[in-house]
Motif scaffolding. Structure first.
Motif, PDB file in Angstrom:
ATOM      1  N   MET A 150       0.816  -1.209   0.000  1.00 18.78           N
ATOM      2  CA  MET A 150       0.000   0.000   0.000  1.00 18.78           C
ATOM      3  C   MET A 150       0.856   1.268   0.000  1.00 18.78           C
ATOM      4  SD  MET A 150      -2.779   1.236   2.847  1.00 18.78           S
ATOM      5  CE  MET A 150      -1.559   1.198   4.134  1.00 18.78           C
ATOM      6  N   TRP A 151       1.862   1.300   0.868  1.00 17.54           N
ATOM      7  CA  TRP A 151       2.689   2.503   0.981  1.00 17.54           C
ATOM      8  C   TRP A 151       3.574   2.698  -0.245  1.00 17.54           C
ATOM      9  CZ3 TRP A 151       0.557   5.363   4.378  1.00 17.54           C
ATOM     10  CH2 TRP A 151      -0.103   4.776   5.464  1.00 17.54           C
ATOM     11  N   ILE A 152       4.000   1.597  -0.855  1.00 15.59           N
ATOM     12  CA  ILE A 152       4.745   1.711  -2.114  1.00 15.59           C
ATOM     13  C   ILE A 152       3.842   2.285  -3.201  1.00 15.59           C
ATOM     14  CG2 ILE A 152       5.956   0.428  -3.919  1.00 15.59           C
ATOM     15  CD1 ILE A 152       7.557   0.618  -1.379  1.00 15.59           C
ATOM     16  N   LEU A 153       2.580   1.845  -3.238  1.00 15.47           N
ATOM     17  CA  LEU A 153       1.615   2.391  -4.203  1.00 15.47           C
ATOM     18  C   LEU A 153       1.405   3.883  -3.971  1.00 15.47           C
ATOM     19  CD1 LEU A 153      -1.164  -0.358  -4.373  1.00 15.47           C
ATOM     20  CD2 LEU A 153       0.334   0.357  -6.240  1.00 15.47           C
ATOM     21  N   LEU A 154       1.274   4.270  -2.702  1.00 12.14           N
ATOM     22  CA  LEU A 154       1.054   5.681  -2.384  1.00 12.14           C
ATOM     23  C   LEU A 154       2.268   6.524  -2.761  1.00 12.14           C
ATOM     24  CD1 LEU A 154      -0.854   7.748  -1.171  1.00 12.14           C
ATOM     25  CD2 LEU A 154       0.038   7.167   1.093  1.00 12.14           C
ATOM     26  N   ALA A 155       3.467   6.013  -2.463  1.00 13.07           N
ATOM     27  CA  ALA A 155       4.684   6.723  -2.870  1.00 13.07           C
ATOM     28  C   ALA A 155       4.775   6.812  -4.389  1.00 13.07           C
ATOM     29  CB  ALA A 155       5.912   6.014  -2.303  1.00 13.07           C
ATOM     30  N   GLY A 156       4.417   5.725  -5.076  1.00 10.77           N
ATOM     31  CA  GLY A 156       4.413   5.751  -6.538  1.00 10.77           C
ATOM     32  C   GLY A 156       3.431   6.768  -7.091  1.00 10.77           C
ATOM     33  N   ALA A 157       2.278   6.892  -6.446  1.00  7.57           N
ATOM     34  CA  ALA A 157       1.297   7.893  -6.875  1.00  7.57           C
ATOM     35  C   ALA A 157       1.861   9.296  -6.747  1.00  7.57           C
ATOM     36  CB  ALA A 157       0.026   7.749  -6.045  1.00  7.57           C
ATOM     37  N   LEU A 158       2.552   9.573  -5.655  1.00  4.10           N
ATOM     38  CA  LEU A 158       3.154  10.893  -5.472  1.00  4.10           C
ATOM     39  C   LEU A 158       4.280  11.130  -6.472  1.00  4.10           C
ATOM     40  CD1 LEU A 158       3.137  10.853  -1.587  1.00  4.10           C
ATOM     41  CD2 LEU A 158       1.989  12.558  -3.017  1.00  4.10           C
ATOM     42  N   GLY A 159       5.063  10.088  -6.730  1.00  7.88           N
ATOM     43  CA  GLY A 159       6.148  10.231  -7.703  1.00  7.88           C
ATOM     44  C   GLY A 159       5.638  10.485  -9.110  1.00  7.88           C
ATOM     45  N   ALA A 160       4.467   9.937  -9.429  1.00  7.80           N
ATOM     46  CA  ALA A 160       3.904  10.083 -10.774  1.00  7.80           C
ATOM     47  C   ALA A 160       3.003  11.305 -10.919  1.00  7.80           C
ATOM     48  CB  ALA A 160       3.095   8.827 -11.135  1.00  7.80           C
ATOM     49  N   LEU A 161       2.755  12.024  -9.827  1.00  2.72           N
ATOM     50  CA  LEU A 161       1.732  13.067  -9.841  1.00  2.72           C
ATOM     51  C   LEU A 161       2.004  14.173 -10.844  1.00  2.72           C
ATOM     52  CD1 LEU A 161      -0.891  14.084  -8.663  1.00  2.72           C
ATOM     53  CD2 LEU A 161       0.379  15.036  -6.733  1.00  2.72           C
ATOM     54  N   GLN A 162       3.248  14.601 -10.941  1.00  4.20           N
ATOM     55  CA  GLN A 162       3.540  15.687 -11.883  1.00  4.20           C
ATOM     56  C   GLN A 162       3.657  15.200 -13.336  1.00  4.20           C
ATOM     57  OE1 GLN A 162       6.647  16.764 -13.593  1.00  4.20           O
ATOM     58  NE2 GLN A 162       5.358  18.361 -14.483  1.00  4.20           N
ATOM     59  N   PRO A 163       4.380  14.109 -13.618  1.00  2.00           N
ATOM     60  CA  PRO A 163       4.516  13.730 -15.036  1.00  2.00           C
ATOM     61  C   PRO A 163       3.338  12.936 -15.590  1.00  2.00           C
ATOM     62  CG  PRO A 163       5.854  12.291 -13.680  1.00  2.00           C
ATOM     63  CD  PRO A 163       5.275  13.318 -12.761  1.00  2.00           C
ATOM     64  N   ALA A 164       2.602  12.209 -14.746  1.00  2.00           N
ATOM     65  CA  ALA A 164       1.550  11.306 -15.241  1.00  2.00           C
ATOM     66  C   ALA A 164       0.388  11.312 -14.262  1.00  2.00           C
ATOM     67  CB  ALA A 164       2.102   9.895 -15.425  1.00  2.00           C
ATOM     68  N   ARG A 165      -0.450  12.356 -14.336  1.00  3.79           N
ATOM     69  CA  ARG A 165      -1.480  12.570 -13.325  1.00  3.79           C
ATOM     70  C   ARG A 165      -2.514  11.449 -13.289  1.00  3.79           C
ATOM     71  NH1 ARG A 165      -3.867  18.520 -13.087  1.00  3.79           N
ATOM     72  NH2 ARG A 165      -1.625  18.808 -13.305  1.00  3.79           N
ATOM     73  N   ARG A 166      -2.911  10.936 -14.440  1.00  4.03           N
ATOM     74  CA  ARG A 166      -3.918   9.868 -14.459  1.00  4.03           C
ATOM     75  C   ARG A 166      -3.384   8.606 -13.796  1.00  4.03           C
ATOM     76  NH1 ARG A 166      -6.732  10.308 -20.501  1.00  4.03           N
ATOM     77  NH2 ARG A 166      -7.645  12.396 -20.184  1.00  4.03           N
ATOM     78  N   LEU A 167      -2.143   8.270 -14.084  1.00  6.63           N
ATOM     79  CA  LEU A 167      -1.524   7.120 -13.426  1.00  6.63           C
ATOM     80  C   LEU A 167      -1.446   7.352 -11.918  1.00  6.63           C
ATOM     81  CD1 LEU A 167       0.034   4.446 -13.392  1.00  6.63           C
ATOM     82  CD2 LEU A 167       2.115   5.750 -13.908  1.00  6.63           C
ATOM     83  N   ALA A 168      -1.101   8.578 -11.516  1.00  8.69           N
ATOM     84  CA  ALA A 168      -1.009   8.903 -10.098  1.00  8.69           C
ATOM     85  C   ALA A 168      -2.352   8.712  -9.405  1.00  8.69           C
ATOM     86  CB  ALA A 168      -0.521  10.338  -9.917  1.00  8.69           C
ATOM     87  N   LEU A 169      -3.428   9.160 -10.047  1.00  7.86           N
ATOM     88  CA  LEU A 169      -4.756   9.019  -9.443  1.00  7.86           C
ATOM     89  C   LEU A 169      -5.173   7.549  -9.367  1.00  7.86           C
ATOM     90  CD1 LEU A 169      -6.565  12.048 -11.114  1.00  7.86           C
ATOM     91  CD2 LEU A 169      -5.780  11.854  -8.748  1.00  7.86           C
ATOM     92  N   LEU A 170      -4.797   6.766 -10.375  1.00  6.09           N
ATOM     93  CA  LEU A 170      -5.095   5.333 -10.336  1.00  6.09           C
ATOM     94  C   LEU A 170      -4.358   4.662  -9.177  1.00  6.09           C
ATOM     95  CD1 LEU A 170      -6.262   2.701 -11.496  1.00  6.09           C
ATOM     96  CD2 LEU A 170      -4.287   2.621 -13.046  1.00  6.09           C
ATOM     97  N   LEU A 171      -3.077   4.971  -9.021  1.00  6.75           N
ATOM     98  CA  LEU A 171      -2.296   4.396  -7.919  1.00  6.75           C
ATOM     99  C   LEU A 171      -2.834   4.857  -6.570  1.00  6.75           C
ATOM    100  CD1 LEU A 171       1.323   4.769  -9.377  1.00  6.75           C
ATOM    101  CD2 LEU A 171      -0.022   2.669  -9.172  1.00  6.75           C
ATOM    102  N   LEU A 172      -3.259   6.122  -6.496  1.00  6.07           N
ATOM    103  CA  LEU A 172      -3.838   6.628  -5.252  1.00  6.07           C
ATOM    104  C   LEU A 172      -5.124   5.874  -4.914  1.00  6.07           C
ATOM    105  CD1 LEU A 172      -3.995   8.662  -2.922  1.00  6.07           C
ATOM    106  CD2 LEU A 172      -5.172  10.230  -4.489  1.00  6.07           C
TER     107      LEU A 172
END
Length: 272
Positions: free
Chosen positions: A1-23
């Motif tokens: 879960m926490w890896i997914l959340l960190a991945g969402a934050l890492g992707a937030l600026q370059p790939a917002r849709r992916l970030a929201l999916l991971l979130l």
């Protein structure tokens, strides 16, 4: 879960849709593991509703300004852990890193991790703003790097820290939590949003000083020395942001200071 959340934050600026999916996946796991419980739902629903409304409001309308104010207040509530329904798990509980260090605890904070998502809805330039580069960039970079040991060394001279190297077994968990759920969240609030809004209104140097002072005062529970230390650190992070316009650069400097502090000095402070 926490890896997914960190991945969402890492992707937030370059790939917002992916970030929201991971979130969304991280949130589902959070409910499954009881890290999130039903009182969180009104907050999440309110954030989604405000973000949706902002898409249809004229940028300078009263509704647009009000929705931004509400989202910023929500971010402050997340920063201060005021909202119910978040059950952030303790990773380390009242552990002394070394003989001279005070007892120390840290958690994985799901609520603070949401701050960049909320503030990005307020300010599309949260991660990449207008840069104000210095006249001599390489000198500025070297000065910022040198300021990290200088600031920590000053804390030693003032009696707040002592040299005490550590390599705790929970270091990987600390690095994950501190980079994504502390440093990025705080930089999004104090530099990406507050300093940027103040710079637009007052200019670069007043924004730098005010945001650093507010950042210092946010550490008031740690006493006067920590307020001074955090204010000076805020000036460093603010300069990194002001010169580059990049939130991740300020975050990296913030994380570098925190990890240097942990590895080489009493953490979080010297036990008197």
């Amino acid at each position: 879960m926490w890896i997914l959340l960190a991945g969402a934050l890492g992707a937030l600026q370059p790939a917002r849709r992916l970030a929201l999916l991971l979130l969304a996946l991280a949130a589902l796991l959070g409910f499954y593991r009881d890290v999130l419980t039903w009182p969180v739902l009104p907050l999440l629903t309110g954030v989604v509703a405000l973000v949706a409304l902002r898409r249809f409001d004229p940028i300078r309308s009263r509704q647009h300004i009000l929705s931004e104010a509400l989202l910023v207040l929500m971010s402050l509530g997340l920063f201060l852990h005021l909202f119910p329904g978040f059950h952030n798990p303790l990773v380390v509980d009242e552990v002394k890193v070394g003989a001279q260090s005070l007892p120390f605890s840290f958690s994985f904070n799901f609520d603070k991790a949401l701050i960049p998502f909320v503030l990005l809805a307020c300010l599309p330039t949260l991660f990449r703003a207008r840069a104000c580069p210095p006249r001599y960039p390489w000198i500025a970079v070297l000065a910022l790097i040198a300021a990290v040991p200088l600031l920590l060394g000053s804390a030693v001279l003032l009696g707040g820290l002592a040299v005490e190297p550590h390599f705790p077994p929970w270091l990987p968990a600390f690095m994950l939590a501190n980079l994504f759920f502390v440093s990025l969240a705080e930089e999004a609030l104090f530099r990406g949003y507050l300093q940027q809004r103040l710079r637009d209104a007052l200019g670069g140097m007043p924004a730098l000083v005010i945001s650093a002072l507010v950042f210092g005062l946010a550490h008031v529970t740690g006493g006067v020395l920590l307020i001074i230390f955090a204010t000076l650190a805020g000036l460093l992070y603010g300069l990194a942001w002001h010169w580059s316009g990049r939130l991740w650069l300020a975050t990296a400097l913030h994380f570098a200071l925190n990890i240097t502090h942990l590895l080489l000095f009493t953490y979080p402070a010297l036990h008197h």
